[in-house]
Design an enzyme around this catalytic site. Structure first.
Site, PDB file in Angstrom:
ATOM      1  N   LYS A  63       4.326  -8.552  16.344  1.00 45.18           N
ATOM      2  CA  LYS A  63       2.938  -8.503  16.815  1.00 45.18           C
ATOM      3  C   LYS A  63       2.146  -7.692  15.796  1.00 45.18           C
ATOM      4  O   LYS A  63       2.237  -6.470  15.739  1.00 45.18           O
ATOM      5  CB  LYS A  63       2.894  -7.822  18.194  1.00 45.18           C
ATOM      6  CG  LYS A  63       1.790  -8.300  19.092  1.00 45.18           C
ATOM      7  CD  LYS A  63       0.416  -7.740  18.951  1.00 45.18           C
ATOM      8  CE  LYS A  63       0.088  -6.326  18.841  1.00 45.18           C
ATOM      9  NZ  LYS A  63      -1.209  -6.133  18.121  1.00 45.18           N
TER      10      LYS A  63
ATOM     11  N   GLU B  75       7.082   5.114  13.179  1.00 43.44           N
ATOM     12  CA  GLU B  75       6.460   5.661  11.962  1.00 43.44           C
ATOM     13  C   GLU B  75       4.995   5.905  12.293  1.00 43.44           C
ATOM     14  O   GLU B  75       4.229   4.963  12.450  1.00 43.44           O
ATOM     15  CB  GLU B  75       6.597   4.683  10.806  1.00 43.44           C
ATOM     16  CG  GLU B  75       8.033   4.624  10.307  1.00 43.44           C
ATOM     17  CD  GLU B  75       8.205   3.714   9.111  1.00 43.44           C
ATOM     18  OE1 GLU B  75       9.364   3.406   8.803  1.00 43.44           O
ATOM     19  OE2 GLU B  75       7.200   3.305   8.520  1.00 43.44           O
TER      20      GLU B  75
ATOM     21  N   CYS C 278      -0.796   6.514   5.648  1.00 42.64           N
ATOM     22  CA  CYS C 278      -0.126   7.539   6.456  1.00 42.64           C
ATOM     23  C   CYS C 278       0.381   8.680   5.588  1.00 42.64           C
ATOM     24  O   CYS C 278       0.473   9.811   6.029  1.00 42.64           O
ATOM     25  CB  CYS C 278       1.022   6.918   7.229  1.00 42.64           C
ATOM     26  SG  CYS C 278       2.199   6.077   6.169  1.00 42.64           S
TER      27      CYS C 278
ATOM     28  N   GLU D 156      -5.916  13.642  11.992  1.00 38.68           N
ATOM     29  CA  GLU D 156      -5.792  12.581  10.980  1.00 38.68           C
ATOM     30  C   GLU D 156      -7.109  11.804  10.917  1.00 38.68           C
ATOM     31  O   GLU D 156      -7.451  11.094  11.860  1.00 38.68           O
ATOM     32  CB  GLU D 156      -4.632  11.642  11.355  1.00 38.68           C
ATOM     33  CG  GLU D 156      -4.335  10.622  10.279  1.00 38.68           C
ATOM     34  CD  GLU D 156      -3.291   9.590  10.701  1.00 38.68           C
ATOM     35  OE1 GLU D 156      -3.333   9.119  11.859  1.00 38.68           O
ATOM     36  OE2 GLU D 156      -2.448   9.234   9.860  1.00 38.68           O
TER      37      GLU D 156
HETATM   38  P1  NAD Z   1      -2.403   1.771  16.454  1.00 38.67           P
HETATM   39  O1  NAD Z   1      -1.356   2.656  17.017  1.00 38.67           O
HETATM   40  O2  NAD Z   1      -3.736   1.754  17.072  1.00 38.67           O
HETATM   41  O3  NAD Z   1      -1.916   0.256  16.433  1.00 38.67           O
HETATM   42  C1  NAD Z   1      -0.709  -0.138  15.809  1.00 38.67           C
HETATM   43  C2  NAD Z   1      -0.167  -1.374  16.497  1.00 38.67           C
HETATM   44  O4  NAD Z   1       0.210  -1.032  17.830  1.00 38.67           O
HETATM   45  C3  NAD Z   1      -1.176  -2.518  16.608  1.00 38.67           C
HETATM   46  O5  NAD Z   1      -0.510  -3.737  16.367  1.00 38.67           O
HETATM   47  C4  NAD Z   1      -1.617  -2.421  18.061  1.00 38.67           C
HETATM   48  O6  NAD Z   1      -2.051  -3.646  18.584  1.00 38.67           O
HETATM   49  C5  NAD Z   1      -0.334  -1.971  18.733  1.00 38.67           C
HETATM   50  N1  NAD Z   1      -0.476  -1.319  20.047  1.00 38.67           N
HETATM   51  C6  NAD Z   1      -1.527  -0.605  20.510  1.00 38.67           C
HETATM   52  N2  NAD Z   1      -1.283  -0.175  21.769  1.00 38.67           N
HETATM   53  C7  NAD Z   1      -0.043  -0.622  22.108  1.00 38.67           C
HETATM   54  C8  NAD Z   1       0.772  -0.499  23.263  1.00 38.67           C
HETATM   55  N3  NAD Z   1       0.372   0.172  24.330  1.00 38.67           N
HETATM   56  N4  NAD Z   1       1.983  -1.077  23.251  1.00 38.67           N
HETATM   57  C9  NAD Z   1       2.422  -1.751  22.159  1.00 38.67           C
HETATM   58  N5  NAD Z   1       1.691  -1.920  21.046  1.00 38.67           N
HETATM   59  C10 NAD Z   1       0.470  -1.349  21.006  1.00 38.67           C
HETATM   60  O7  NAD Z   1      -2.480   2.166  14.900  1.00 38.67           O
HETATM   61  P2  NAD Z   1      -3.509   1.609  13.813  1.00 38.67           P
HETATM   62  O8  NAD Z   1      -4.835   2.240  14.099  1.00 38.67           O
HETATM   63  O9  NAD Z   1      -3.390   0.129  13.734  1.00 38.67           O
HETATM   64  O10 NAD Z   1      -2.901   2.191  12.451  1.00 38.67           O
HETATM   65  C11 NAD Z   1      -3.222   3.434  11.915  1.00 38.67           C
HETATM   66  C12 NAD Z   1      -2.132   4.452  12.227  1.00 38.67           C
HETATM   67  O11 NAD Z   1      -0.886   4.013  11.705  1.00 38.67           O
HETATM   68  C13 NAD Z   1      -2.384   5.807  11.584  1.00 38.67           C
HETATM   69  O12 NAD Z   1      -2.131   6.822  12.519  1.00 38.67           O
HETATM   70  C14 NAD Z   1      -1.362   5.867  10.466  1.00 38.67           C
HETATM   71  O13 NAD Z   1      -0.984   7.152  10.068  1.00 38.67           O
HETATM   72  C15 NAD Z   1      -0.222   5.096  11.055  1.00 38.67           C
HETATM   73  N6  NAD Z   1       0.678   4.623  10.003  1.00 38.67           N
HETATM   74  C16 NAD Z   1       1.898   5.234   9.860  1.00 38.67           C
HETATM   75  C17 NAD Z   1       2.767   4.852   8.844  1.00 38.67           C
HETATM   76  C18 NAD Z   1       4.094   5.546   8.650  1.00 38.67           C
HETATM   77  O14 NAD Z   1       4.940   5.011   7.932  1.00 38.67           O
HETATM   78  N7  NAD Z   1       4.343   6.711   9.247  1.00 38.67           N
HETATM   79  C19 NAD Z   1       2.399   3.815   7.977  1.00 38.67           C
HETATM   80  C20 NAD Z   1       1.149   3.214   8.155  1.00 38.67           C
HETATM   81  C21 NAD Z   1       0.302   3.623   9.174  1.00 38.67           C
END
Ligand code: NAD
Length: 501
Positions: free
Chosen positions: A189, A264, A298, A395
């Site tokens: 997804k 992550e 990230c 962040e």
């Molecule tokens: P997000 O958590 O809003 O969304 C990520 C994914 O989770 C999306 O596909 C979203 O649809 C899904 N999602 C949202 N709510 C959910 C739920 N209740 N159940 C299951 N899936 C759900 O994150 P974002 O805004 O898309 O991405 C940015 C974040 O990602 C930042 O915090 C960044 O630091 C982090 N990030 C971390 C890494 C790492 O390797 N640590 C790498 C890249 C990004």
């Protein structure tokens, strides 16, 4: 190059606008069962990028059942065949690297100068894990006196992959390549803000010979499609990249079905420069680690800790360099900073300008946004901050750097560890003993000494504290996507206690 990128876009965009983006289940492009869709728009200019399948629990159920059926054969496919399919996917990515880079850039706002490399690195991920297919089931031999014990690794089953929007193509390859190499099948997804490149990648994988049903793609929102995926009985593990709050929800949602989770999550990572460092290299790396990939990264070095003896000199240089950053159309190879992913994220990043001023830090470059279309923000630099300010703790996830002075090594460690996150840290010093001490004392999953973030595929990638649980990379990926089974074989007639004689 700019013209060429625009030409590639005008070739692919009309098709997406006309057909929209559908799910891929059992190798077939299908709409959401309900027929519902949502619109996708480019952050570059707000242009319509197609209707996207708005999936729910029914679509996830269909995809999970297909993945469970396909698991029975994919796990048993001869290793060399599985390896060759992964090689073929890598080749397909390389053949289509330009189209992938342009699509990713226009869908996410990430500058093409970084996205070109991301496509190639995605291919490298597949090739790396292709090479590991044959050894993945290997385990340990632990012989005892009367038994020969040995372990094998077996794929855990169908897995769910949930990815964010910041560099969706490359992050997808990080998860999908090891899962396929392990013998797992997948329901993926992608983030609702960036659905395009994941769909192209899944289609290319099928063209490369991936059997139907092994990799299924379901679009939709996190609270519906994402949540259903984490709750589905047939899905054995969830590989998640995203925000810390979402990671916590995923653990809760997965608990009733005892999901294995790999999280992550976010970061507020320190770059720490001591006064004996090579200041030119350290400054280059500090700027790169915050302002590359739009700061939506990230592993960004979002807090710059500068020893007070070099503070004024480095800050002066930073002001000049950050003020010079070229903001513009991400398809232009000269662009260093493109638009933020979405108007809501643009507003979030801008709001931290106000927050920083209210905190009492000094704004020396940027803040706010340029006039005109697109989700652009001015690259921003705050100095004279302290560790407890919100701009030091939270962040921001944009081109936004917070500079904090320090005097001693102990103080640098205290400031570095004062946040709830712990993903990466970057230490700059020519004192080798201090570099090692700092590396041991900072609370993070990864530390680079005298270097920007350079990813080495066999090395573990992941965070501590609120930055995540688990590690990716090389063998570490197989710890997640595989189960270790112990097999114990008696070597003779060893004693067995007789009961009920
Ligand atoms: P997000 O958590 O809003 O969304 C990520 C994914 O989770 C999306 O596909 C979203 O649809 C899904 N999602 C949202 N709510 C959910 C739920 N209740 N159940 C299951 N899936 C759900 O994150 P974002 O805004 O898309 O991405 C940015 C974040 O990602 C930042 O915090 C960044 O630091 C982090 N990030 C971390 C890494 C790492 O390797 N640590 C790498 C890249 C990004």
């Amino acid at each position: 190059m700019y013209k060429k990128n625009k030409a590639i876009l005008s070739k692919i965009l009309p098709q997406i606008q006309k057909d929209g983006i559908q799910n891929i289940i059992n190798g077939q492009s299908v709409p959401a069962i309900s027929g519902a869709t949502f619109d996708n728009h480019s952050p570059v200019d707000g242009e319509f990028m197609g209707n996207i399948a708005k999936s729910d629990v029914k679509d996830i159920d269909a995809a999970a059942k297909v993945a469970a059926a396909a698991f029975k054969t994919w796990r048993k496919i001869p290793h060399k065949e599985r390896r060759d399919i992964l090689y073929a996917i890598a080749e397909k990515i390389e053949e289509n690297a330009e189209e992938i880079a342009v699509l990713e850039s226009y869908d996410t706002g990430q500058p093409i100068r970084f996205m070109k490399k991301a496509a190639i690195r995605g291919a490298a991920n597949f090739r790396y894990f292709a090479d590991k297919v044959i050894d993945a089931p290997n385990g340990l031999s632990t012989p005892d006196t009367n038994h020969l014990n040995f372990t094998v690794r077996q794929p855990i089953g169908p897995v769910g992959v949930i990815t964010p929007w910041n560099t969706p193509f490359m992050l997808t390859t990080w998860k999908v390549a090891p899962a396929l190499a392990a013998g797992c099948t997948i329901v993926h997804k992608p983030a609702e803000f960036s659905p395009a490149s994941a769909t192209l990648l899944c289609r290319l994988a099928h063209e490369a010979g991936l059997p139907n049903g092994v990799w299924n793609l379901v679009h939709g929102f996190g609270e519906t499609a994402g949540k259903s995926l984490t709750e589905h009985e047939a899905i054995k593990a969830i590989a998640f990249i995203g925000e810390t709050g979402t990671g916590s929800l995923i653990m809760q949602q997965g608990a009733p079905t005892l999901k294995r989770v790999h999280l992550e999550l976010g970061g507020q990572n320190p770059t720490i420069i001591f006064d004996d460092a090579d200041l030119e290299r350290a400054t280059d790396a500090a700027i790169f680690m915050k302002y590359s990939l739009n700061g939506e990264r990230c592993t960004s070095g979002s807090r710059l800790l500068l020893q007070r003896t070099i503070y004024d000199e480095v800050v002066k240089n930073l002001i000049k360099r950050v003020g010079n950053l070229k903001v513009g159309d991400p398809l232009d190879p000269a662009t260093e900073i493109g638009p933020m992913i979405h108007p809501t994220h643009q507003n979030k990043v801008i709001s931290y300008g106000e927050i920083g001023l209210k905190d009492g830090a000094k704004l020396v470059v940027g803040g706010g946004k340029p006039a005109g279309k697109g989700c652009y923000v001015h690259p921003t630099l705050f100095i004279d901050a302290t560790k407890d300010m919100r701009i030091s703790q939270e962040e921001v996830f944009g081109p936004f750097l917070t500079v904090i002075p320090f005097d001693t090594e102990e103080e640098a460690v205290e400031i570095a560890n004062s946040v709830r996150y712990g993903l990466t840290a970057y230490i700059w010093t020519k004192d080798s003993a201090r570099g090692h001490r700092m590396a041991l004392n900072v609370e993070s999953g990864m530390v680079w000494v005298n270097s920007q973030n350079v990813r080495h595929l066999p090395a573990p990638f992941g965070g501590v504290k609120y930055s995540g649980i688990g590690r990716d990379g090389g063998e570490y990926s197989f710890d997640f996507y595989m189960e270790t089974k112990n097999i114990s074989v008696a070597l003779g007639d060893h004693p067995i206690t007789k009961l009920g004689v």
